[in-house]
Scaffold this motif. Structure first.
Motif, mmCIF file in Angstrom:
data_model
loop_
_atom_site.group_PDB
_atom_site.id
_atom_site.type_symbol
_atom_site.label_atom_id
_atom_site.label_comp_id
_atom_site.label_asym_id
_atom_site.label_seq_id
_atom_site.Cartn_x
_atom_site.Cartn_y
_atom_site.Cartn_z
ATOM 1 N N UNK A 93 0.846 -1.197 0.000
ATOM 2 C CA UNK A 93 0.000 0.000 0.000
ATOM 3 C C UNK A 93 0.877 1.240 0.000
ATOM 4 N N UNK A 94 0.518 2.202 -0.818
ATOM 5 C CA UNK A 94 1.130 3.525 -0.753
ATOM 6 C C UNK A 94 0.016 4.552 -0.876
ATOM 7 N N UNK A 95 0.000 5.534 0.033
ATOM 8 C CA UNK A 95 -1.059 6.544 0.041
ATOM 9 C C UNK A 95 -0.451 7.927 0.211
ATOM 10 N N UNK A 96 -0.949 8.888 -0.535
ATOM 11 C CA UNK A 96 -0.604 10.289 -0.310
ATOM 12 C C UNK A 96 -1.612 10.854 0.680
ATOM 13 N N UNK A 97 -1.115 11.295 1.845
ATOM 14 C CA UNK A 97 -1.969 11.825 2.887
ATOM 15 C C UNK A 97 -1.681 13.312 3.083
ATOM 16 N N UNK A 98 -2.511 13.963 3.885
ATOM 17 C CA UNK A 98 -2.353 15.402 4.094
ATOM 18 C C UNK A 98 -0.986 15.752 4.670
ATOM 19 N N UNK A 99 -0.444 14.855 5.504
ATOM 20 C CA UNK A 99 0.813 15.153 6.186
ATOM 21 C C UNK A 99 1.994 14.352 5.642
ATOM 22 N N UNK A 100 1.883 13.817 4.420
ATOM 23 C CA UNK A 100 3.011 13.099 3.840
ATOM 24 C C UNK A 100 2.594 11.857 3.083
ATOM 25 N N UNK A 101 3.517 10.915 2.984
ATOM 26 C CA UNK A 101 3.311 9.684 2.205
ATOM 27 C C UNK A 101 3.413 8.488 3.128
ATOM 28 N N UNK A 102 2.417 7.608 3.067
ATOM 29 C CA UNK A 102 2.385 6.398 3.889
ATOM 30 C C UNK A 102 2.587 5.176 3.010
ATOM 31 N N UNK A 103 3.420 4.234 3.486
ATOM 32 C CA UNK A 103 3.530 2.925 2.838
ATOM 33 C C UNK A 103 3.379 1.856 3.919
ATOM 34 N N UNK A 104 2.848 0.710 3.530
ATOM 35 C CA UNK A 104 2.660 -0.342 4.519
ATOM 36 C C UNK A 104 2.572 -1.716 3.907
ATOM 37 N N UNK A 105 2.822 -2.718 4.749
ATOM 38 C CA UNK A 105 2.662 -4.130 4.386
ATOM 39 C C UNK A 105 1.973 -4.811 5.557
ATOM 40 N N UNK A 106 2.021 -6.113 5.643
ATOM 41 C CA UNK A 106 1.303 -6.791 6.719
ATOM 42 C C UNK A 106 1.918 -6.537 8.085
ATOM 43 N N UNK A 107 3.256 -6.371 8.172
ATOM 44 C CA UNK A 107 3.919 -6.204 9.458
ATOM 45 C C UNK A 107 4.688 -4.892 9.591
ATOM 46 N N UNK A 108 4.800 -4.136 8.503
ATOM 47 C CA UNK A 108 5.610 -2.927 8.495
ATOM 48 C C UNK A 108 4.795 -1.707 8.090
ATOM 49 N N UNK A 109 5.100 -0.560 8.721
ATOM 50 C CA UNK A 109 4.483 0.718 8.364
ATOM 51 C C UNK A 109 5.566 1.788 8.340
ATOM 52 N N UNK A 110 5.436 2.745 7.429
ATOM 53 C CA UNK A 110 6.415 3.808 7.325
ATOM 54 C C UNK A 110 5.726 5.065 6.814
ATOM 55 N N UNK A 111 6.154 6.210 7.327
ATOM 56 C CA UNK A 111 5.553 7.477 6.943
ATOM 57 C C UNK A 111 6.665 8.469 6.634
ATOM 58 N N UNK A 112 6.512 9.145 5.489
ATOM 59 C CA UNK A 112 7.504 10.113 5.057
ATOM 60 C C UNK A 112 6.904 11.514 5.040
ATOM 61 N N UNK A 113 7.747 12.484 5.330
ATOM 62 C CA UNK A 113 7.363 13.883 5.144
ATOM 63 C C UNK A 113 7.343 14.185 3.651
#
Length: 621
Positions: A450-470
């Motif tokens: 999953x990759x999503x553009x959110x109001x406060x940055x970019x989110x990526x995720x998998x079943x066990x991992x999550x990461x958020x970028x500015x």
């Protein structure tokens, strides 16, 4: 929505004293089945279906009691259930050689709309749900009450009401020759076309009267233009090839000879200037001299005259593989090949690109963007000019073959972001500048799904991992939640998620906002759901109207992810905030292989507590 279903079941005695759901002592609702649970599945309609030893039940997210519980089927096996995609319908098929039972259940209303035994059907050889007309067309043998006649029945799926029964032969006459339905019927306007073993017949949908009979038999399926005046009947031959017949709206056979096509037809488009056809030739099972004498296993594209059935192209375009994308445009046909490659051909057979575009394998996405067309494969991505087939910016993104590719459009940054499994690449919408937005490494060798553009940055995720970028690509947080165990069940979990991700990524017709044969704009997930909701709203049914509201609503868990992980006191679910990476709640299960479903639209968790009990929790309280 994510589905994690496993074979082992948590012991009720263990769970009774150990489940802690967000500080609550008890679930919101508890559902006990009359028999042991065989399987459960969350449907597109948002109803949880539970098959048990004594019946087939449904649970809705806002209910504290079973929505329905049909016990007249007895034990229902998983292979006996067909979930009709993007609809409120489920088909139950039971029976053997000498008698078949089929039923249609509207899981949103909780009503049984049709059952063979209740409608005097003994044997069924065609059973077709016709959408968006919302009809059921059944063909087969009637019961002794109806003198075992071969017949066709038409039913209204909004009400379950029988509309027409049409006998294929006079039930009062004995005949050694039986007329049967050989393929899928077609509804064209107020007419129903039925292919049979003796002819293709046309019935008036309003009266059930036979309007005409065309002398073409053993047809597998039919199609027609929007007016219903051009009708095409396709016969699938035992050798794998097809014959195409053209019929008028009065039943006349229009072509002197049927047009023969090598392979099985996968796409058939009726256009103002001809017929665009894709067929797939598969000789992979042949060997030796038979394989040498056979054509290559690949797709073939043809363009026929609607008047005569003759091929209008002197030379068909070479595919050297199977057509994965096929889009009709104003100036010609654009197609992408599974094995790699994109080309475009005019309606008079001329190649429109300067040369075929070489790409990587498995084209996930072909979608319109303001500057041209964006394509994404397992190995590369680019934006090309649809007139020439050349890169808009003279360069492509190339990366090591990815095991999972996902992408999004960042409206704030005016850029396309593509996650390759190790890095996020960025294509500037205006300049075409290709940059590395960010690099990452996920634990347990996972790749983002999953990759999503959110109001406060970019989110990526998998079943066990999550990461958020500015927005500048710097890391705001990175979180890893260890899976409960590296057992076979754990591998199954990852496999299920990978398959779900592939379905979303490779089936990116939704992401591109496309229908089957017209290329659309690259769109966000919320827009895709809204489009699905609009489509459901166009069908005259209260159940489809309820589904439309569901898909138009924002996902209740949009800002959360629920992860099966090791908690302090054992295995369980962690509720993690995607914006902060913080774990906000825990569901302690003490079971490494739980059976559960999360409905992201309503924010509901269904958990199988023991062999006959399901707990329901509101995740957003």
């Amino acid at each position: 929505m994510k589905t994690q279903i496993f074979k082992n079941i948590a012991a009720y005695a263990l769970l009774a004293g150990s489940i802690c759901m967000f500080g609550q002592k008890a679930p919101d609702a508890e559902f006990k089945m009359d028999g042991s649970i065989q399987f459960m599945k969350l449907t597109d309609a948002g109803v949880l279906l539970v098959a048990n030893g004594d019946g087939f039940a449904g649970i809705k997210p806002d209910s504290h009691q079973l929505h329905f519980n049909f016990q007249d089927y007895g034990k229902v096996k998983q292979e006996e259930v067909e979930f009709v995609p993007d609809s409120p319908y489920v088909i139950i098929a039971q029976g053997g050689i000498f008698g078949s039972k089929k039923s249609v259940i509207d899981i949103v209303s909780g009503k049984k709309l049709f059952a063979t035994e209740e409608n005097n059907w003994k044997m069924i050889n065609q059973f077709n749900l016709m959408l968006p007309q919302n009809k059921l067309i059944v063909a087969g043998q009637r019961t002794s009450k109806e003198k075992f006649a071969q017949a066709v029945g038409i039913y209204d799926l909004a009400t379950g009401k029988e509309e027409k029964i049409f006998n294929l032969q006079d039930p009062g006459k004995v005949s050694m020759s039986i007329t049967t339905v050989t393929g899928k019927p077609l509804i064209a306007g107020n007419k129903v076309l039925i292919p049979t073993s003796k002819a293709t017949i046309c019935l008036d949908l309003d009266t059930g009267n036979k309007l005409w009979e065309a002398k073409v038999d053993d047809i597998s399926w039919l199609t027609a233009d929007k007016t219903g005046k051009q009708i095409y009947a396709i016969e699938q031959k035992p050798n794998g090839n097809c014959n195409i017949f053209k019929l008028s709206d009065t039943g006349q056979v229009m072509w002197k000879e049927p047009h023969s096509v090598k392979g099985k037809i996968s796409n058939f488009q009726i256009l103002p200037n001809g017929l665009a056809i894709v067929s797939n030739v598969d000789n992979s099972g042949k060997s030796g001299l038979m394989k040498l004498a056979s054509a290559a296993s690949e797709s073939r594209i043809a363009f026929l005259s609607a008047d005569t059935g003759e091929d209008l192209w002197e030379k068909a375009p070479k595919t050297k593989g199977y057509v994965q994308h096929f889009y009709v445009m104003e100036d010609g046909i654009l197609f992408g090949i599974q094995e790699g490659g994109i080309n475009k051909i005019s309606f008079d057979g001329q190649t429109l690109f300067k040369k075929p575009l070489k790409t990587g394998e498995n084209i996930h996405t072909m979608a319109l963007v303001p500057k041209g067309m964006l394509y994404i494969t397992d190995e590369d991505a680019n934006i090309i000019d649809l007139k020439t087939g050349e890169s808009i910016y003279g360069k492509a993104i190339n990366y090591k073959k990815a095991k999972a590719v996902c992408s999004t459009y960042d409206k704030a940054g005016k850029r396309y972001l593509i996650s390759t499994g190790e890095e996020i690449k960025s294509i500037d919408e205006n300049s075409g500048d290709i940059t590395s937005f960010a690099s990452y490494k996920f634990d347990e060798k996972e790749a983002p799904t999953t990759i999503r553009a959110k109001d406060n940055g970019i989110f990526i995720g998998s079943s066990q991992n999550l990461m958020h970028f500015a927005p500048d690509g710097s890391t705001k947080y990175q979180q890893y939640f260890r899976s409960p165990g590296k057992s076979t069940a754990g591998l199954i979990l990852h496999g299920v998620l990978a398959v779900a991700s592939t379905a979303v990524s490779a089936g990116a017709s939704y992401q591109a906002g496309m229908n089957r044969n017209s290329i659309g704009q690259y769109t966000a997930e919320g827009e895709r759901y809204k489009a699905m909701g609009d489509a459901f709203a166009g069908i005259a049914s209260a159940s489809f109207a309820e589904m439309a509201k569901r898909f138009k609503a924002t996902s209740a868990t949009e800002n959360y992810q629920f992860i099966l992980t090791r908690l302090e006191d054992g295995a369980g679910l962690a509720k993690v905030n995607k914006n902060t990476g913080e774990k906000e709640e825990e569901i302690l299960l003490k079971d490494k292989k739980p059976t559960y479903e999360v409905d992201e639209f309503s924010g509901t968790l269904y958990y199988q507590a023991n062999n006959n009990t399901i707990y329901k929790y509101n995740l957003m309280k």
